[in-house]
Write an enzyme that holds these catalytic residues in place. Structure first.
Site, short mmCIF file in Angstrom:
data_model
loop_
_atom_site.label_atom_id
_atom_site.label_comp_id
_atom_site.label_asym_id
_atom_site.label_seq_id
_atom_site.Cartn_x
_atom_site.Cartn_y
_atom_site.Cartn_z
N TRP A 82 28.26 -17.35 -67.40
CA TRP A 82 27.78 -18.70 -67.69
C TRP A 82 26.81 -18.73 -68.86
CZ3 TRP A 82 30.81 -21.99 -65.74
CH2 TRP A 82 31.28 -21.90 -64.44
N ARG B 65 31.10 -58.57 -72.00
CA ARG B 65 32.24 -58.68 -71.09
C ARG B 65 32.08 -59.90 -70.20
NH1 ARG B 65 37.49 -57.40 -70.16
NH2 ARG B 65 37.88 -57.02 -67.93
N THR C 94 21.74 -15.01 -66.02
CA THR C 94 22.60 -15.20 -64.84
C THR C 94 23.71 -14.15 -64.79
OG1 THR C 94 22.21 -17.56 -65.04
CG2 THR C 94 24.05 -16.89 -63.65
N GLY D 295 33.39 -50.88 -65.70
CA GLY D 295 34.68 -50.98 -65.02
C GLY D 295 35.62 -49.87 -65.47
N THR E 271 18.65 -24.84 -60.36
CA THR E 271 19.38 -25.98 -59.80
C THR E 271 18.38 -27.02 -59.29
OG1 THR E 271 19.44 -25.16 -57.53
CG2 THR E 271 21.22 -24.41 -59.00
N HIS E 272 18.93 -28.19 -58.99
CA HIS E 272 18.13 -29.29 -58.44
C HIS E 272 17.40 -28.82 -57.17
CE1 HIS E 272 17.29 -33.50 -58.62
NE2 HIS E 272 17.76 -33.75 -57.41
N PHE F 97 21.34 -16.30 -74.38
CA PHE F 97 20.33 -15.79 -73.43
C PHE F 97 21.05 -15.38 -72.16
CE2 PHE F 97 17.55 -17.00 -69.82
CZ PHE F 97 16.31 -16.45 -70.16
N GLU G 168 19.40 -23.76 -65.67
CA GLU G 168 17.93 -23.68 -65.83
C GLU G 168 17.24 -24.00 -64.50
OE1 GLU G 168 16.24 -23.24 -68.80
OE2 GLU G 168 17.90 -23.30 -70.22
C1 LIG Z 1 27.49 -24.85 -68.42
C2 LIG Z 1 26.49 -23.84 -67.99
C3 LIG Z 1 25.74 -23.16 -68.93
C4 LIG Z 1 24.83 -22.17 -68.54
N1 LIG Z 1 24.12 -21.46 -69.48
C5 LIG Z 1 23.38 -20.38 -69.10
C6 LIG Z 1 22.78 -19.53 -70.08
O1 LIG Z 1 22.85 -19.79 -71.29
N2 LIG Z 1 22.13 -18.40 -69.66
C7 LIG Z 1 22.02 -18.08 -68.33
O2 LIG Z 1 21.43 -17.05 -68.03
N3 LIG Z 1 22.57 -18.88 -67.37
C8 LIG Z 1 23.25 -20.01 -67.73
N4 LIG Z 1 23.84 -20.82 -66.78
C9 LIG Z 1 23.77 -20.41 -65.38
C10 LIG Z 1 22.92 -21.30 -64.50
O3 LIG Z 1 21.57 -21.13 -64.79
C11 LIG Z 1 23.30 -20.99 -63.03
O4 LIG Z 1 24.59 -21.54 -62.81
C12 LIG Z 1 22.29 -21.54 -62.05
O5 LIG Z 1 21.07 -20.85 -62.13
C13 LIG Z 1 22.80 -21.47 -60.61
O6 LIG Z 1 23.31 -20.21 -60.31
P1 LIG Z 1 24.74 -20.09 -59.61
O7 LIG Z 1 25.73 -20.88 -60.42
O8 LIG Z 1 25.01 -18.64 -59.42
O9 LIG Z 1 24.61 -20.82 -58.22
P2 LIG Z 1 23.97 -20.19 -56.89
O10 LIG Z 1 22.66 -19.56 -57.16
O11 LIG Z 1 25.02 -19.37 -56.21
O12 LIG Z 1 23.72 -21.52 -56.05
C14 LIG Z 1 24.75 -22.21 -55.35
C15 LIG Z 1 24.09 -23.30 -54.52
O13 LIG Z 1 23.19 -22.73 -53.58
C16 LIG Z 1 21.91 -23.32 -53.72
N5 LIG Z 1 20.87 -22.34 -53.41
C17 LIG Z 1 20.69 -21.12 -53.96
N6 LIG Z 1 19.61 -20.52 -53.45
C18 LIG Z 1 19.07 -21.39 -52.56
C19 LIG Z 1 17.93 -21.38 -51.71
N7 LIG Z 1 17.06 -20.35 -51.68
N8 LIG Z 1 17.69 -22.45 -50.93
C20 LIG Z 1 18.52 -23.53 -50.95
N9 LIG Z 1 19.62 -23.60 -51.73
C21 LIG Z 1 19.88 -22.55 -52.53
C22 LIG Z 1 21.84 -23.80 -55.16
O14 LIG Z 1 20.90 -24.84 -55.33
C23 LIG Z 1 23.28 -24.27 -55.38
O15 LIG Z 1 23.43 -25.58 -54.91
C24 LIG Z 1 24.68 -21.87 -67.16
C25 LIG Z 1 25.42 -22.60 -66.21
C26 LIG Z 1 26.31 -23.56 -66.61
C27 LIG Z 1 27.10 -24.30 -65.56
#
Ligand SMILES: Cc1cc2nc3c(=O)[nH]c(=O)nc-3n(C[C@H](O)[C@H](O)[C@H](O)COP(=O)(O)OP(=O)(O)OC[C@H]3O[C@@H](n4cnc5c(N)ncnc54)[C@H](O)[C@@H]3O)c2cc1C
Length: 392
Positions: free
Chosen positions: A169, A276, A139, A347, A373-374, A136, A371
């Site tokens: 990703w 342990r 990103t 440990g 971020t937090h 899918f 899916e």
């Molecule tokens: C192992 C792995 C597998 C994945 N698989 C898929 C996949 O199959 N398909 C797919 O499409 N994607 C996939 N992803 C991508 C994933 O969904 C993205 O990494 C994620 O949505 C975050 O995007 P980013 O890494 O560009 O971080 P960014 O969007 O650049 O975010 C960086 C930081 O900024 C924060 N931030 C961003 N916007 C805001 C805001 N408005 N306010 C406050 N904080 C903010 C975020 O919370 C984060 O802490 C995968 C990622 C990983 C690591």
């Protein structure tokens, strides 16, 4: 103490809320994970390789399209069954659960919901049987949390579409036969396209050097003037709501899956704390260790209740995206905290591959990021309760 205490923490007798079918499905999945995943997963995680030999087994237990209707090869199960399957797979490893989640909710779901009958018949049975694996692509290198900014695009060339851009990703990308790709048309509207391996100009280089989800293959999707047949456009939904609808389904599965990872960490730590001894006593007798274990089981129990209730709402088609965000966010954070505490109970042994905890802990760093971020899930809840947009 109940005899199954190490197998499946069920502090509030949640089994009483499950049907006989739910329990059968969960127990069968648990047995399969124990037999087919647990013995090999550490080795594959260390090698940073997806164990392709388990694909047939995942299909057999119904992990590919648990809720997709049987006429398309799915298992035709309800949402609680889907959740329980994800829970048990992630008890083995979040990377393996990721493969099942992507296949079911991010590839089969959009074809089922947004595709036409010919697309359903062509792709769904092959995806359900594991003959084909999908990925899918939402990103992009410069657009993660804000997918609406995507630049991947397609032009109408009369008898086909011409697709250009790149995705980053992407789980399963390096070996997937089929990719659901989200791209903008000339009017800037987001559509889903089915792109198949072998189409000229389409490549999927693998992303290496991950410390997390090492047993899941991650890669890029690169589209360099890819000619996509017109019949490969998903016709029944467009706009950002289309990929977000898929994410709702996957995030729901993650809310259950994370509980599985947490249960495995808790089980391991509880067992270890009784075996342990230090200062002449089992470490589980020290109040500091009991605090960790008591808080873990409390948090797991709360997360189970959240997931179960959300499953009931989804079965009734009443769960909102914001409710799903809350459960994904809470349960993944719960699992990562449980993993961190459990690791300490072990440990020095906790940092080795002799135990699963450190692998779960590292895996969950991806699960808390992908899916949505937090932070993003918190903003979704914030928007839902205040009506005020905190994203920008
Ligand atoms: C192992 C792995 C597998 C994945 N698989 C898929 C996949 O199959 N398909 C797919 O499409 N994607 C996939 N992803 C991508 C994933 O969904 C993205 O990494 C994620 O949505 C975050 O995007 P980013 O890494 O560009 O971080 P960014 O969007 O650049 O975010 C960086 C930081 O900024 C924060 N931030 C961003 N916007 C805001 C805001 N408005 N306010 C406050 N904080 C903010 C975020 O919370 C984060 O802490 C995968 C990622 C990983 C690591």
């Amino acid at each position: 103490m109940k005899p199954d205490v190490f197998e499946a923490p069920d502090y509030y007798n949640l089994d009483e809320l499950l049907s006989e079918e739910h329990k059968l499905i969960r127990d069968a999945t648990r047995k399969w994970v124990k037999r087919s995943i647990s013995p090999i997963i550490e080795d594959y995680a260390q090698k940073a390789e997806f164990p392709k030999q388990i694909i047939g087994g995942l299909a057999d237990i119904g992990a590919f399209g648990p809720y997709i209707p049987m006429q398309y090869g799915g298992a035709g199960l309800d949402q609680i069954s889907y959740g329980l399957i994800m829970q048990e797979i992630e008890r083995g490893d979040s990377g393996i659960r990721s493969t099942a989640s992507v296949q079911s909710s991010l590839v089969m779901y959009p074809i089922w919901k947004y595709g036409n009958e010919a697309q359903r018949k062509k792709y769904l049975p092959k995806l359900a049987s594991g003959e084909w694996i999908g990925c899918f692509g939402l990103t992009e290198p410069d657009h993660g949390s804000n997918p609406s900014g995507m630049v991947t695009n397609f032009k109408d060339m009369g008898d086909h579409y011409l697709l250009n851009g790149a995705k980053l990703w992407i789980s399963n990308a390096p070996f997937a036969q089929v990719a659901i790709v989200w791209a903008k048309n000339e009017a800037g509207r987001i559509h889903g396209l089915i792109v198949e391996r072998g189409m000229e100009g389409f490549s999927t280089p693998e992303t290496h050097n991950k410390w997390s989800l090492r047993a899941s293959a991650t890669g890029e999707l690169i589209f360099d003037n890819v000619k996509v047949p017109k019949e490969n456009l998903l016709p029944n939904k467009s706009g950002l709501g289309a990929p977000l609808g898929c994410l709702d389904s996957a995030r729901y599965g993650i809310a259950w899956g994370a509980i599985g990872a947490a249960m495995d960490c808790y089980d391991t730590a509880l067992r270890y704390s009784k075996e342990r001894t230090q200062f002449g006593k089992p470490i589980g007798q020290f109040q500091l260790q009991q605090k960790k274990l008591a808080e873990m089981i409390t948090e797991i129990t709360k997360a189970q209740l959240l997931a179960w209730r959300l499953g009931v709402l989804r079965n009734e088609d009443k769960a909102t995206s914001a409710q799903i965000s809350m459960a994904k966010r809470n349960n993944v954070e719960m699992a990562i905290n449980v993993a961190r505490e459990a690791r300490q109970i072990l440990g020095g042994m906790g940092i080795t591959g002799e135990y699963s905890i450190m692998r779960h802990m590292m895996n969950l760093e991806s699960v808390i990021t992908y899916e949505g971020t937090h932070d993003i899930h918190l903003l979704i809840t914030g928007l839902d309760v205040t009506g005020l947009n905190g994203f920008k």
